[in-house]
Design an enzyme around this catalytic site. Structure first.
Site, PDB file in Angstrom:
ATOM      1  N   HIS A 159      75.930  22.229  89.447  1.00 38.27           N
ATOM      2  CA  HIS A 159      75.674  23.657  89.730  1.00 38.27           C
ATOM      3  C   HIS A 159      76.848  24.424  90.343  1.00 38.27           C
ATOM      4  O   HIS A 159      76.808  24.879  91.476  1.00 38.27           O
ATOM      5  CB  HIS A 159      74.425  23.835  90.605  1.00 38.27           C
ATOM      6  CG  HIS A 159      74.245  22.856  91.736  1.00 38.27           C
ATOM      7  ND1 HIS A 159      75.233  22.581  92.646  1.00 38.27           N
ATOM      8  CD2 HIS A 159      73.185  22.093  92.071  1.00 38.27           C
ATOM      9  CE1 HIS A 159      74.767  21.684  93.505  1.00 38.27           C
ATOM     10  NE2 HIS A 159      73.543  21.371  93.169  1.00 38.27           N
TER      11      HIS A 159
ATOM     12  N   ASP B 204      68.704  22.880  87.755  1.00 35.34           N
ATOM     13  CA  ASP B 204      68.419  22.631  89.173  1.00 35.34           C
ATOM     14  C   ASP B 204      66.998  23.119  89.506  1.00 35.34           C
ATOM     15  O   ASP B 204      66.763  23.688  90.578  1.00 35.34           O
ATOM     16  CB  ASP B 204      69.460  23.284  90.094  1.00 35.34           C
ATOM     17  CG  ASP B 204      69.452  22.686  91.495  1.00 35.34           C
ATOM     18  OD1 ASP B 204      68.720  21.693  91.728  1.00 35.34           O
ATOM     19  OD2 ASP B 204      70.175  23.203  92.372  1.00 35.34           O
TER      20      ASP B 204
HETATM   21  O1  DOR Z   1      68.477  24.849  96.140  1.00 44.01           O
HETATM   22  C1  DOR Z   1      68.397  23.651  96.049  1.00 44.01           C
HETATM   23  N1  DOR Z   1      67.206  23.017  96.011  1.00 44.01           N
HETATM   24  N2  DOR Z   1      69.519  22.922  95.989  1.00 44.01           N
HETATM   25  C2  DOR Z   1      69.502  21.586  96.078  1.00 44.01           C
HETATM   26  O2  DOR Z   1      70.561  20.984  96.139  1.00 44.01           O
HETATM   27  C3  DOR Z   1      68.229  20.849  96.177  1.00 44.01           C
HETATM   28  C4  DOR Z   1      67.107  21.653  95.667  1.00 44.01           C
HETATM   29  C5  DOR Z   1      65.773  21.089  96.075  1.00 44.01           C
HETATM   30  O3  DOR Z   1      65.540  19.904  95.854  1.00 44.01           O
HETATM   31  O4  DOR Z   1      64.944  21.835  96.597  1.00 44.01           O
HETATM   32 ZN    ZN Z   2      69.527  19.908  92.562  1.00 46.50          ZN
END
Ligand code: DOR
Ligand code: ZN
Length: 438
Positions: free
Chosen positions: A233, A304
């Site tokens: 990302h 993501d």
């Molecule tokens: O925004 C995010 N949410 N970035 C991450 O690295 C992990 C993810 C999550 O698992 O909630």
């Molecule tokens: Zn992630």
């Protein structure tokens, strides 16, 4: 009699787009009609009329958080994989920051046992790095890669000190994927801005410099140990230039849909729904990242997909967890990019299917070619349609893209030769399989 005919669509083939018939047999792509020819529908047990639709390889989302085990109130493999199918995604690679995290062989096998009977898409798993689990990770069979959180995010996974990072990069010869944000900068800025209450502080805590510094560090480690490292990302124009200069050292990268189409100007409306790690950046970063996709510096788009409940997201800035769902809307957002001339359909197939299949060595997937698995998506490009919350399939029940008017929507999704999604319905439940990594 063959199983399935996809008839008369504009098929996005490895060598370009053309109107063709696709014949499916035994879950595989059996044949593609020659230019000007068609297959006779009578020879198939089922025919799907794809006239006016584009036929793409099923998308591979190499970065999802389907929350099993431990976060089933946010998502599970029924809801997560149905959201994927509605978005034309037929394969997902699931991240290790579950509860417990996927950092041991026992946790890996436990996750496999939970997913196999539930997944409606094909799937693969990452393991997560800790300071002392390398010996165990090395024994794992068939994993997507080792994920290193160099900056803390959802869940407790974190390795950011020089010594442990060098041990991991030096000791692991498989695929390494990094969450590149600088932990020290995040900590310092969290103290500095501890009195802030507005979500706009997120990008001042997790700064462009923090992303850039961690990416520089990951690239330096990759070079030192000659490892083909993958940057997850990427959110800034600055990181894109770092990767551009390091591609000949085997560095690869991904971008999320949200870092392409959302930016900090939208935070006033999104509030804490727009909080994710790394944060939303500026409009010029959106532009740079679209450019990086078009010119091939960015290998693929991955969502993501990080669902949290609305209740959780509606806490204040510090309480709200980071993350947004995305698996259902990646393809519509990219096809909308085709409508507006940012990408070609061939480029969309590259960055949603061929690119991830190649980067992870996923066998028999990622392109429409005889012998490949019949994972396909038929999409309509003609009319704009609104992203509506009531159509969200993810258990979290919201989307940061609500209200966007997008051209380009999956109409039919085919998994292993079976029609599993059709215009808002899921006519058939089939189990996805664990993919094989090369
Ligand atoms: O925004 C995010 N949410 N970035 C991450 O690295 C992990 C993810 C999550 O698992 O909630
Ligand atoms: Zn992630």
């Amino acid at each position: 009699m063959s199983d399935l005919l996809i008839h008369g669509g504009t098929v996005v083939l490895p060598d370009g787009e053309r109107v063709a018939d696709v014949a499916v047999e035994g879950g595989k792509i059996h044949a593609i009609s020659a230019p000007g020819q068609t297959f006779s529908p009578g020879a198939f047990s089922r025919a799907v009329d794809a006239a006016g639709l584009v036929v793409l390889p099923g998308a591979i989302d190499a970065h999802v958080h389907f929350r099993v085990p431990g976060g089933e109130h946010k998502e599970d493999w029924d809801t997560g994989s149905m959201a994927a199918l509605a978005g034309g995604v037929t394969t997902v690679l699931d991240m290790p920051n579950t509860d417990p995290p996927t950092t041991t062989l026992a946790a890996l096998e436990d996750k496999r046992a939970r997913i196999a009977p539930r997944a409606r898409v094909n799937w693969g798993l990452y393991m997560g790095a800790t300071k002392d689990n390398l010996a165990e990770v090395k024994q794992a069979r068939n994993i997507a890669g080792l994920k290193i959180y160099m900056g803390s995010s959802t869940g407790g996974l974190l390795v950011y000190e020089d010594g442990p990072l060098a041990s991991i990069f030096g000791g692991y010869s498989g695929r390494i994927c990094v969450h590149a944000e600088d932990e020290q900068i995040i900590r310092d800025n969290s103290l500095k801005f501890s009195g802030a209450t507005d979500v706009t502080v997120h990008g001042r805590i997790r700064t462009v410099t923090s992303a850039k510094r961690a990416t520089e560090r990951a690239i330096a480690l990759a070079r030192r140990f000659a490892r083909p490292v993958h940057i997850c990302h990427m959110s800034t124009a600055e990181e894109l230039e770092l990767v551009r200069a390091a591609r000949h050292d085997g560095i690869t990268c991904e971008v999320t849909p949200h870092h392409l189409v959302l930016n900090e100007d939208g935070l006033a409306d999104l509030g804490t729904l727009g909080k994710m790690n790394p944060p939303l950046r500026g409009k010029h970063d959106n532009e740079a990242l679209w450019g990086g996709l078009a010119d091939g510096v960015i290998d693929f788009v991955a969502t993501d997909h990080a669902p949290h409940t609305l209740k959780e997201k509606m806490g204040g800035y510090w309480e709200a967890p980071s993350g947004v769902p995305g698996v259902q809307h990646m393809l519509p957002l990219l096809l909308n990019g085709v409508h507006y001339g940012r990408l070609t359909l061939t480029q969309v197939a590259q960055v949603t299917a061929t690119g991830p299949a190649e980067r992870f060595g996923i066998q028999n997937k990622g392109r429409i070619a005889p012998g490949h698995d019949a994972d396909l998506v038929l999409a309509a490009m003609g009319d704009a349609r609104l992203v509506r919350v009531k159509d969200v399939v993810s258990k979290c029940g919201w989307t940061p893209y609500e209200g966007m008017d997008l051209y380009g929507w999956p109409e039919v999704t085919v998994l292993g030769g079976q029609v599993v999604y059709e215009r808002g319905r899921f006519p058939k439940v089939t189990r996805g399989r664990e993919v094989m990594f090369g």
